[in-house]
Design a protein around this motif. Structure first.
Motif, PDB file in Angstrom:
ATOM      1  N   ASP A 118       0.821  -1.202   0.000  1.00 33.37           N
ATOM      2  CA  ASP A 118       0.000   0.000   0.000  1.00 33.37           C
ATOM      3  C   ASP A 118       0.863   1.264   0.000  1.00 33.37           C
ATOM      4  O   ASP A 118       0.533   2.258  -0.647  1.00 33.37           O
ATOM      5  CB  ASP A 118      -0.942   0.005   1.206  1.00 33.37           C
ATOM      6  CG  ASP A 118      -0.184  -0.097   2.526  1.00 33.37           C
ATOM      7  OD1 ASP A 118       0.907  -0.720   2.546  1.00 33.37           O
ATOM      8  OD2 ASP A 118      -0.654   0.457   3.533  1.00 33.37           O
ATOM      9  N   VAL A 119       2.007   1.213   0.679  1.00 31.98           N
ATOM     10  CA  VAL A 119       2.931   2.354   0.679  1.00 31.98           C
ATOM     11  C   VAL A 119       3.570   2.517  -0.699  1.00 31.98           C
ATOM     12  O   VAL A 119       3.761   3.641  -1.178  1.00 31.98           O
ATOM     13  CB  VAL A 119       4.015   2.181   1.762  1.00 31.98           C
ATOM     14  CG1 VAL A 119       5.040   3.319   1.707  1.00 31.98           C
ATOM     15  CG2 VAL A 119       3.379   2.116   3.142  1.00 31.98           C
ATOM     16  N   ALA A 120       3.882   1.410  -1.362  1.00 32.87           N
ATOM     17  CA  ALA A 120       4.458   1.467  -2.707  1.00 32.87           C
ATOM     18  C   ALA A 120       3.497   2.151  -3.676  1.00 32.87           C
ATOM     19  O   ALA A 120       3.898   3.011  -4.482  1.00 32.87           O
ATOM     20  CB  ALA A 120       4.793   0.060  -3.195  1.00 32.87           C
ATOM     21  N   ALA A 121       2.219   1.766  -3.610  1.00 34.45           N
ATOM     22  CA  ALA A 121       1.216   2.386  -4.479  1.00 34.45           C
ATOM     23  C   ALA A 121       1.059   3.867  -4.167  1.00 34.45           C
ATOM     24  O   ALA A 121       0.936   4.708  -5.080  1.00 34.45           O
ATOM     25  CB  ALA A 121      -0.125   1.670  -4.316  1.00 34.45           C
ATOM     26  N   LYS A 122       1.121   4.194  -2.885  1.00 27.67           N
ATOM     27  CA  LYS A 122       0.987   5.596  -2.483  1.00 27.67           C
ATOM     28  C   LYS A 122       2.203   6.410  -2.913  1.00 27.67           C
ATOM     29  O   LYS A 122       2.092   7.608  -3.195  1.00 27.67           O
ATOM     30  CB  LYS A 122       0.794   5.688  -0.970  1.00 27.67           C
ATOM     31  CG  LYS A 122       0.176   7.004  -0.518  1.00 27.67           C
ATOM     32  CD  LYS A 122      -0.269   6.938   0.930  1.00 27.67           C
ATOM     33  CE  LYS A 122      -0.981   8.248   1.316  1.00 27.67           C
ATOM     34  NZ  LYS A 122      -1.426   8.220   2.729  1.00 27.67           N
ATOM     35  N   ALA A 123       3.380   5.773  -2.969  1.00 22.13           N
ATOM     36  CA  ALA A 123       4.593   6.460  -3.407  1.00 22.13           C
ATOM     37  C   ALA A 123       4.479   6.894  -4.869  1.00 22.13           C
ATOM     38  O   ALA A 123       4.937   7.978  -5.251  1.00 22.13           O
ATOM     39  CB  ALA A 123       5.809   5.559  -3.213  1.00 22.13           C
ATOM     40  N   ILE A 124       3.869   6.047  -5.688  1.00 16.34           N
ATOM     41  CA  ILE A 124       3.655   6.410  -7.101  1.00 16.34           C
ATOM     42  C   ILE A 124       2.706   7.596  -7.192  1.00 16.34           C
ATOM     43  O   ILE A 124       2.946   8.555  -7.938  1.00 16.34           O
ATOM     44  CB  ILE A 124       3.099   5.207  -7.880  1.00 16.34           C
ATOM     45  CG1 ILE A 124       4.136   4.078  -7.923  1.00 16.34           C
ATOM     46  CG2 ILE A 124       2.701   5.620  -9.292  1.00 16.34           C
ATOM     47  CD1 ILE A 124       3.651   2.811  -8.597  1.00 16.34           C
TER      48      ILE A 124
END
Length: 321
Positions: free
Chosen positions: A149-155
């Motif tokens: 979820d953090v990876a998606a939010k980073a994008i």
């Protein structure tokens, strides 16, 4: 002529304000004015007139108002306020809301800065190949991020920080990838020459027709991703040759050097990320093994405890009889 007179007046004024500790030198000795012949004076005056004209041109300079094709095209952007890299990264941090994993922080910082500097360039024009390259780079970097979820939010945070609409960029990338499916290397080569009416051909035609067309790293990565989709062997040597053809005279007719260098960089980074992925899997396997061993030890301890309690109850029961 004005320059000569102004220079003389400045020197004269300077001589009046000189300290008492300064040795006084005659003005004629400083300037050599009295030694000039009339012909040398005329030459000096002509030079000073040219100098004055050059100075006046600099004084009258206005950003974006030069008599050039570039200024006529982009001059209206002169004075536009541009966000700094620091401000872009601050926006990225605010939108993300949580700290980046230490293993990814430096790379994400670099991508935020690079993407920001690309998008604020007056010559930058986003296209589906560029969008595909950006999204592919981010997905490659973050595919093994511990918290998905953090990876998606980073994008999302990156695209927001540089003023891009995530939905639009994602759709452009997806559409270009879908179009490339089922195509061959020859089909892509033809499209890069501007042949046909495909989305890639339209991009190639626009690049060919624009003398100020700007290449950036993610356009090159987008082409590498297209190579992968159409089955081009994924190694530096093969990709270099294909990139040189697509970007050079056999393709859109632009310089291929930077694109080929970016292709090499992409594969070097990909190799490092693959090594990181292997390392993280090994760490995960070891952690799972340790966890299993700890659970097994706990189970044994619980079993022994239960046996001891049962024995104790039996002994208590015997004593009460």
């Amino acid at each position: 002529m004005k320059v000569v007179v102004n220079t003389c007046l400045a020197l004269a004024a300077l001589s009046k304000t000189t300290s008492a500790y300064t040795s006084m030198v005659p003005f004629r000795a400083v300037t050599g004015w009295g030694k000039l012949s009339s012909s040398r004076l005329n030459v000096l005056l002509e030079d000073d007139e040219e100098l004055e004209a050059a100075i006046n041109r600099q004084v009258d300079y206005k950003a974006g108002a030069a008599d050039t094709d570039f200024a006529r095209r982009y001059g209206h952007l002169a004075g536009t306020k541009v966000k700094t890299v620091g401000e872009a990264f601050a926006d990225f941090t605010d939108v993300l809301g949580v700290p980046m994993n230490a293993l990814y922080k430096n790379t994400m910082t670099d991508i935020v800065g690079t993407t920001h500097l690309i998008t604020v360039n007056a010559r930058f024009v986003r296209d589906p190949v560029w969008s595909l390259g950006l999204i592919s780079s981010l997905e490659l970097l973050l595919k093994n991020y511990p918290e998905k979820d953090v990876a998606a939010k980073a994008i999302t945070a990156l695209l927001t920080s540089v003023g891009l609409d995530e939905a639009v960029v994602q759709k452009e990338a997806q559409d270009m990838a879908e179009w490339a499916k089922g195509k061959t290397q020859a089909d892509i080569s033809a499209a890069m020459k501007g042949e046909g009416d495909s989305p890639l051909a339209a991009i190639a035609k626009a690049a060919k027709a624009d003398q100020y067309w700007m290449y950036s790293r993610f356009f090159g990565v987008g082409l590498v991703k297209i190579m992968e989709i159409v089955g081009v062997e994924q190694n530096k040597e093969t990709a270099y040759e294909v990139m040189e053809a697509w970007m050079g005279e056999e393709g859109i007719g632009k310089s291929a050097f930077t694109a080929c260098a970016d292709s090499d960089l992409y594969f070097r980074n990909k190799d490092k990320l693959d090594m990181m992925e292997t390392l993280m899997r090994e760490i995960e396997i070891r952690e799972k093994k340790r966890m299993a061993e700890r659970l097994e030890d706990r189970a044994e301890m619980a079993l022994k405890k239960a046996e001891m309690e049962a024995q104790w109850e039996e002994e208590v029961a015997k004593d009460t009889k």
